[in-house]
Enzyme design. Structure first.
Site, PDB file in Angstrom:
ATOM      1  N   PRO A 125      30.363 -20.197  61.673  1.00 54.02           N
ATOM      2  CA  PRO A 125      29.891 -21.725  61.515  1.00 54.02           C
ATOM      3  C   PRO A 125      28.562 -21.799  62.155  1.00 54.02           C
ATOM      4  O   PRO A 125      27.074 -22.592  61.839  1.00 54.02           O
ATOM      5  CB  PRO A 125      30.683 -22.993  61.998  1.00 54.02           C
ATOM      6  CG  PRO A 125      31.958 -21.773  62.116  1.00 54.02           C
ATOM      7  CD  PRO A 125      31.008 -20.296  62.202  1.00 54.02           C
ATOM      8  N   ILE A 145      32.976 -15.868  53.781  1.00 55.01           N
ATOM      9  CA  ILE A 145      33.461 -14.619  53.963  1.00 55.01           C
ATOM     10  C   ILE A 145      34.090 -14.201  52.480  1.00 55.01           C
ATOM     11  O   ILE A 145      34.855 -14.986  51.701  1.00 55.01           O
ATOM     12  CB  ILE A 145      34.659 -14.360  55.222  1.00 55.01           C
ATOM     13  CG1 ILE A 145      33.967 -14.471  56.467  1.00 55.01           C
ATOM     14  CG2 ILE A 145      34.757 -12.747  54.913  1.00 55.01           C
ATOM     15  CD1 ILE A 145      32.520 -14.136  56.313  1.00 55.01           C
ATOM     16  N   ARG A 166      15.173 -16.939  17.073  1.00 54.92           N
ATOM     17  CA  ARG A 166      14.722 -18.800  17.053  1.00 54.92           C
ATOM     18  C   ARG A 166      12.809 -19.311  16.001  1.00 54.92           C
ATOM     19  O   ARG A 166      12.537 -18.429  16.383  1.00 54.92           O
ATOM     20  CB  ARG A 166      14.684 -19.385  18.544  1.00 54.92           C
ATOM     21  CG  ARG A 166      14.046 -20.549  18.660  1.00 54.92           C
ATOM     22  CD  ARG A 166      15.201 -21.678  17.956  1.00 54.92           C
ATOM     23  NE  ARG A 166      14.951 -22.958  18.493  1.00 54.92           N
ATOM     24  CZ  ARG A 166      15.329 -23.623  17.492  1.00 54.92           C
ATOM     25  NH1 ARG A 166      16.770 -23.439  17.079  1.00 54.92           N
ATOM     26  NH2 ARG A 166      15.701 -25.243  18.045  1.00 54.92           N
ATOM     27  N   GLN A 218      14.561 -21.456  30.531  1.00 53.77           N
ATOM     28  CA  GLN A 218      13.325 -22.105  29.743  1.00 53.77           C
ATOM     29  C   GLN A 218      12.744 -21.619  28.316  1.00 53.77           C
ATOM     30  O   GLN A 218      12.588 -22.355  27.394  1.00 53.77           O
ATOM     31  CB  GLN A 218      12.363 -22.486  30.316  1.00 53.77           C
ATOM     32  CG  GLN A 218      11.082 -23.073  30.383  1.00 53.77           C
ATOM     33  CD  GLN A 218      10.245 -24.577  30.156  1.00 53.77           C
ATOM     34  OE1 GLN A 218      11.751 -24.724  31.143  1.00 53.77           O
ATOM     35  NE2 GLN A 218       9.993 -25.362  29.987  1.00 53.77           N
ATOM     36  N   GLY A 273      14.963 -23.170  25.908  1.00 46.77           N
ATOM     37  CA  GLY A 273      14.940 -24.957  25.783  1.00 46.77           C
ATOM     38  C   GLY A 273      16.173 -25.605  26.368  1.00 46.77           C
ATOM     39  O   GLY A 273      17.158 -24.480  26.804  1.00 46.77           O
ATOM     40  N   GLU A 318      23.631 -10.543  52.553  1.00 46.34           N
ATOM     41  CA  GLU A 318      23.041 -10.365  52.823  1.00 46.34           C
ATOM     42  C   GLU A 318      21.590  -9.599  53.755  1.00 46.34           C
ATOM     43  O   GLU A 318      20.346  -8.806  53.495  1.00 46.34           O
ATOM     44  CB  GLU A 318      23.127  -8.370  51.700  1.00 46.34           C
ATOM     45  CG  GLU A 318      24.080  -7.534  52.111  1.00 46.34           C
ATOM     46  CD  GLU A 318      23.896  -7.083  53.327  1.00 46.34           C
ATOM     47  OE1 GLU A 318      25.126  -7.445  53.962  1.00 46.34           O
ATOM     48  OE2 GLU A 318      23.847  -6.082  53.771  1.00 46.34           O
ATOM     49  N   THR A 354      18.433 -13.316  54.780  1.00 47.63           N
ATOM     50  CA  THR A 354      17.656 -14.138  53.105  1.00 47.63           C
ATOM     51  C   THR A 354      16.593 -13.369  53.468  1.00 47.63           C
ATOM     52  O   THR A 354      16.097 -12.187  53.879  1.00 47.63           O
ATOM     53  CB  THR A 354      17.504 -15.759  53.750  1.00 47.63           C
ATOM     54  OG1 THR A 354      16.768 -15.475  54.985  1.00 47.63           O
ATOM     55  CG2 THR A 354      18.971 -16.261  54.278  1.00 47.63           C
TER      56      THR A 354
HETATM   57  C1  LIG Z   1      28.238 -16.826  48.459  1.00 47.68           C
HETATM   58  C2  LIG Z   1      28.344 -16.426  50.368  1.00 47.68           C
HETATM   59  C3  LIG Z   1      29.070 -14.867  50.843  1.00 47.68           C
HETATM   60  C4  LIG Z   1      29.020 -14.415  51.490  1.00 47.68           C
HETATM   61  N1  LIG Z   1      29.882 -13.194  52.402  1.00 47.68           N
HETATM   62  C5  LIG Z   1      29.657 -13.072  53.269  1.00 47.68           C
HETATM   63  C6  LIG Z   1      30.792 -11.799  53.767  1.00 47.68           C
HETATM   64  O1  LIG Z   1      31.198 -11.371  53.058  1.00 47.68           O
HETATM   65  N2  LIG Z   1      30.412 -11.884  55.274  1.00 47.68           N
HETATM   66  C7  LIG Z   1      29.210 -12.208  55.912  1.00 47.68           C
HETATM   67  O2  LIG Z   1      29.416 -11.851  56.756  1.00 47.68           O
HETATM   68  N3  LIG Z   1      28.830 -13.552  55.424  1.00 47.68           N
HETATM   69  C8  LIG Z   1      28.706 -13.728  53.914  1.00 47.68           C
HETATM   70  N4  LIG Z   1      27.723 -14.658  53.972  1.00 47.68           N
HETATM   71  C9  LIG Z   1      27.010 -15.303  54.565  1.00 47.68           C
HETATM   72  C10 LIG Z   1      25.893 -15.173  54.231  1.00 47.68           C
HETATM   73  O3  LIG Z   1      25.047 -13.292  55.001  1.00 47.68           O
HETATM   74  C11 LIG Z   1      24.782 -16.250  55.753  1.00 47.68           C
HETATM   75  O4  LIG Z   1      24.828 -17.541  54.948  1.00 47.68           O
HETATM   76  C12 LIG Z   1      23.144 -15.642  54.801  1.00 47.68           C
HETATM   77  O5  LIG Z   1      23.085 -15.006  56.030  1.00 47.68           O
HETATM   78  C13 LIG Z   1      22.314 -16.748  55.995  1.00 47.68           C
HETATM   79  O6  LIG Z   1      23.441 -17.511  56.940  1.00 47.68           O
HETATM   80  P1  LIG Z   1      23.122 -19.393  56.963  1.00 47.68           P
HETATM   81  O7  LIG Z   1      23.916 -19.586  56.216  1.00 47.68           O
HETATM   82  O8  LIG Z   1      23.394 -19.134  58.361  1.00 47.68           O
HETATM   83  O9  LIG Z   1      21.471 -19.600  56.872  1.00 47.68           O
HETATM   84  P2  LIG Z   1      20.530 -19.593  58.581  1.00 47.68           P
HETATM   85  O10 LIG Z   1      20.772 -18.746  58.707  1.00 47.68           O
HETATM   86  O11 LIG Z   1      20.937 -20.741  59.396  1.00 47.68           O
HETATM   87  O12 LIG Z   1      19.028 -19.350  57.499  1.00 47.68           O
HETATM   88  C14 LIG Z   1      18.616 -20.972  57.152  1.00 47.68           C
HETATM   89  C15 LIG Z   1      17.105 -20.889  56.354  1.00 47.68           C
HETATM   90  O13 LIG Z   1      16.443 -20.484  57.517  1.00 47.68           O
HETATM   91  C16 LIG Z   1      15.399 -19.419  57.445  1.00 47.68           C
HETATM   92  N5  LIG Z   1      15.869 -18.760  58.428  1.00 47.68           N
HETATM   93  C17 LIG Z   1      16.157 -18.592  59.846  1.00 47.68           C
HETATM   94  N6  LIG Z   1      15.969 -18.070  60.714  1.00 47.68           N
HETATM   95  C18 LIG Z   1      14.854 -17.770  60.081  1.00 47.68           C
HETATM   96  C19 LIG Z   1      13.572 -17.452  61.543  1.00 47.68           C
HETATM   97  N7  LIG Z   1      14.100 -16.737  62.684  1.00 47.68           N
HETATM   98  N8  LIG Z   1      12.757 -18.174  60.704  1.00 47.68           N
HETATM   99  C20 LIG Z   1      12.384 -19.075  59.779  1.00 47.68           C
HETATM  100  N9  LIG Z   1      13.014 -19.450  59.161  1.00 47.68           N
HETATM  101  C21 LIG Z   1      14.902 -19.035  59.633  1.00 47.68           C
HETATM  102  C22 LIG Z   1      17.043 -19.382  56.348  1.00 47.68           C
HETATM  103  O14 LIG Z   1      15.751 -17.316  56.075  1.00 47.68           O
HETATM  104  C23 LIG Z   1      17.093 -20.358  55.276  1.00 47.68           C
HETATM  105  O15 LIG Z   1      16.595 -20.003  54.828  1.00 47.68           O
HETATM  106  C24 LIG Z   1      27.703 -15.674  52.287  1.00 47.68           C
HETATM  107  C25 LIG Z   1      27.281 -16.543  52.416  1.00 47.68           C
HETATM  108  C26 LIG Z   1      27.319 -16.663  51.051  1.00 47.68           C
HETATM  109  C27 LIG Z   1      27.116 -18.210  50.583  1.00 47.68           C
END
Ligand SMILES: Cc1cc2nc3c(=O)[nH]c(=O)nc-3n(C[C@H](O)[C@H](O)[C@H](O)COP(=O)(O)OP(=O)(O)OC[C@H]3O[C@@H](n4cnc5c(N)ncnc54)[C@H](O)[C@@H]3O)c2cc1C
Length: 548
Positions: free
Chosen positions: A131, A165, A272, A342, A345, A369, A371
């Site tokens: 979290p 997860i 279309r 888009q 439409g 994996e 962002t």
């Molecule tokens: C549907 C789904 C499936 C997933 N499956 C798995 C799984 O199987 N196992 C697992 O371990 N995880 C899993 N995840 C987790 C996923 O890998 C994380 O959500 C992701 O790595 C981003 O972490 P966060 O959500 O805590 O966002 P944060 O790290 O809090 O990021 C929030 C925003 O801040 C930006 N940010 C973060 N750090 C920085 C920085 N230093 N500088 C600038 N910008 C920054 C990010 O790019 C993002 O835009 C899953 C997530 C989802 C939504």
């Protein structure tokens, strides 16, 4: 040395995937599961079952698998993503869960757990995110406290929680990253372990067919043999060792789902009729909503393929390349799916036409994996090092190589990619002299420009030499060499323009008035030449549009 399947076996797997989808996953059924946010566990188990055995691709032959290489994994990931990104994510999660064992497990662990997945088709989940710890894994709080008997560590007690997860609610076992006294380590935890609680599944924006759930660990006991690798403190390394590979998988998802959306848009546009003729014949429609996306996805494919072949040839982990592939392909896929809505439409906005689901599903690929922002950072850090180590010659040399490619293959836009690479080299050097990467935004932007430039270089090489999936006929638009060359020129022009304009913008924007070196930078970036290189833009876009 090259690893992986022979072409015939790969073709058989790809066609088996399509057959399975035709029989078991018709669009109406996928839509129903998507509406209900329901994970069809039985379908996943069937995919892992003796008849199909998709998971065997990821398992080395010595453990009963097929030993697929990175190229095979790319093609299969793309194929599944074209069908449903939720299912693709569930397969990815099993592979991710196995990863720490593949790269870091003891021989006994590898034999035991990989054989189990191969023979029983177990569903696995990978538990890293928490979290309060996503991108910043160093902030992980889940603890693994050793249990000592007779002076020996006999097991660990795991406490903490994991968030988001994939397969969390359906997995047979999990690999969990936790903090042990010797550092971060992966532990194998079996389903139903005392103290392990699976939370309520998430109600998600997209990939609703995949199961995503939080996990809580309250003093969950695992024997010492479940510490992956048998030595504490190897977890981060094990996680990083496979990023090149796993990010290539997510890149392939962006490519596959992006193409799936675009193909629907192309089909629609052929039929279309508005204002007396099919939409596909309208230049303002094709040149905005179809052509640029086909081009970006083609470049993403060229980069993915090149990286996959390099991984298979044993050229290392290629983490920066995996990040470039993921950034380019998932951003291109998202943009393509958005344009597909888009292009349809009002129908695009309706569930029946599928593109809105693909758009929602694709959204995850720039988040999980790592962002897109973390990709930019990863790329920038790696290539910044290369820039410093080569005393600023890294992109200068790459530009020279593209110049030579232009001499050999004058129609692929390599000379325009060379302009982009020269500009990039100048921007990096300017940032070094002015210490501009102290600004985090500048560093991350460099990462993005690098991804554009290196993918454009791969596209030009591909257009000059390639013979691969890119050239396989798609749905009625044969990628002939002249077409691939036109796409390469289009991508090269967009890349050069983006790097030159955004680059100058941020270099000016970062500095106080009268800062030294901006004139030299402008000369090196050569904006006038970049604009002149846009000659032929319209006729190339016309050429690609006519092939649709
Ligand atoms: C549907 C789904 C499936 C997933 N499956 C798995 C799984 O199987 N196992 C697992 O371990 N995880 C899993 N995840 C987790 C996923 O890998 C994380 O959500 C992701 O790595 C981003 O972490 P966060 O959500 O805590 O966002 P944060 O790290 O809090 O990021 C929030 C925003 O801040 C930006 N940010 C973060 N750090 C920085 C920085 N230093 N500088 C600038 N910008 C920054 C990010 O790019 C993002 O835009 C899953 C997530 C989802 C939504």
């Amino acid at each position: 040395m090259s690893t992986g399947l022979d072409t015939e076996t790969l073709r058989m797997i790809l066609s088996a995937i399509q057959d399975f989808a035709d029989k078991r996953l018709p669009a109406a059924v996928l839509r129903e599961w998507d509406d209900r946010g329901e994970c069809p566990e039985e379908v996943l188990r069937e995919m892992y079952g003796p008849q199909f055995g998709i998971h065997l691709l990821f398992i080395p032959e010595e453990y009963g698998g097929m030993g697929g290489g990175a190229y095979d994994v790319y093609r299969v990931s793309e194929a599944i993503a074209r069908i449903d990104l939720g299912l693709a994510s569930a397969v990815l999660a099993t592979f991710l869960g196995l990863d720490p064992i593949i790269v870091g497990g003891t021989p006994e662990q590898r034999r035991k757990w990989m054989t189990r997945v191969a023979e029983e088709g177990s569903i696995v989940a990978y538990g890293v995110t928490e979290p309060t710890a996503g991108s910043d894994l160093a902030a992980l709080r889940t603890r693994a406290d050793p249990e000592v008997k007779g002076g020996q560590v006999v097991g660990y007690r795991i406490s903490g929680s994991k968030q988001f997860i994939t397969n969390g609610g359906i997995a047979d076992w999990y690999t969990i990253l936790a903090k042990s006294p010797g550092g971060f380590s992966f532990f194998i935890v079996e389903k139903g372990a005392d103290g392990l609680t699976v939370g309520t599944k998430e109600d998600k924006h997209g990939i609703r067919i995949s199961n995503t759930a939080p996990l809580t660990f309250e003093d969950v006991y695992v024997p010492a043999e479940c510490l992956v690798g048998g030595v504490e403190g190897k977890g981060m390394l094990q996680a990083q060792q496979v990023f090149g590979y796993t990010r290539l998988m997510v890149a392939s998802f962006g490519l596959g789902a992006g193409m799936a959306a675009l193909e629907r848009a192309i089909r629609y546009a052929r039929e279309r009729v508005q204002a007396g003729s099919p939409l596909i014949e309208k230049q303002a429609y094709t040149h905005k909503l179809l052509v640029p996306h086909l081009v970006r996805l083609a470049a993403a494919r060229a980069y993915i393929e090149e990286t996959a072949r390099r991984i298979d040839a044993g050229q290392g982990e290629l983490n920066a390349e995996g990040a470039i592939a993921k950034l380019v392909a998932t951003e291109a896929g998202n943009a393509a799916a958005d344009a597909a809505i888009q292009a349809l439409g009002g129908y695009g906005y309706m569930k029946e036409y599928e593109v809105e689901k693909i758009r929602r599903d694709l959204r995850i690929t720039t988040i999980y994996e790592g962002t897109s922002e973390i990709m930019e950072w990863t790329i920038a850090r790696d290539r910044w090092r290369s820039h410093l180590q080569t005393r600023g010659q890294y992109y200068v040399e790459m530009a020279a190589t593209l110049g030579m490619l232009h001499d050999r293959a004058p129609r692929v836009g390599a000379e325009v990619v060379a302009l982009a690479l020269t500009a990039l080299g100048a921007l990096l050097e300017h940032a070094r002299l002015g210490r501009l990467t102290r600004n985090q935004h500048v560093l991350f932007r460099l990462g993005e420009w690098i991804a554009w430039a290196e993918s454009a270089a791969a596209m030009a090489r591909h257009a000059a030499d390639g013979a691969s999936a890119l050239d396989e006929p798609g749905e009625g638009y044969p990628f002939t060499p002249p077409l691939v060359q036109a796409m390469s020129r289009l991508y090269a022009r967009e890349t050069a323009l983006h790097i030159a304009t955004a680059g100058l913008r941020w270099m000016y924007g970062t500095q106080i008035q009268g800062a030294p070196g901006l004139g030299e930078l402008e000369a090196a970036v050569n904006l006038a030449a970049v604009y002149r290189a846009q000659r032929g833009l319209l006729s190339d876009a016309d050429l690609v549009a006519r092939a649709l």
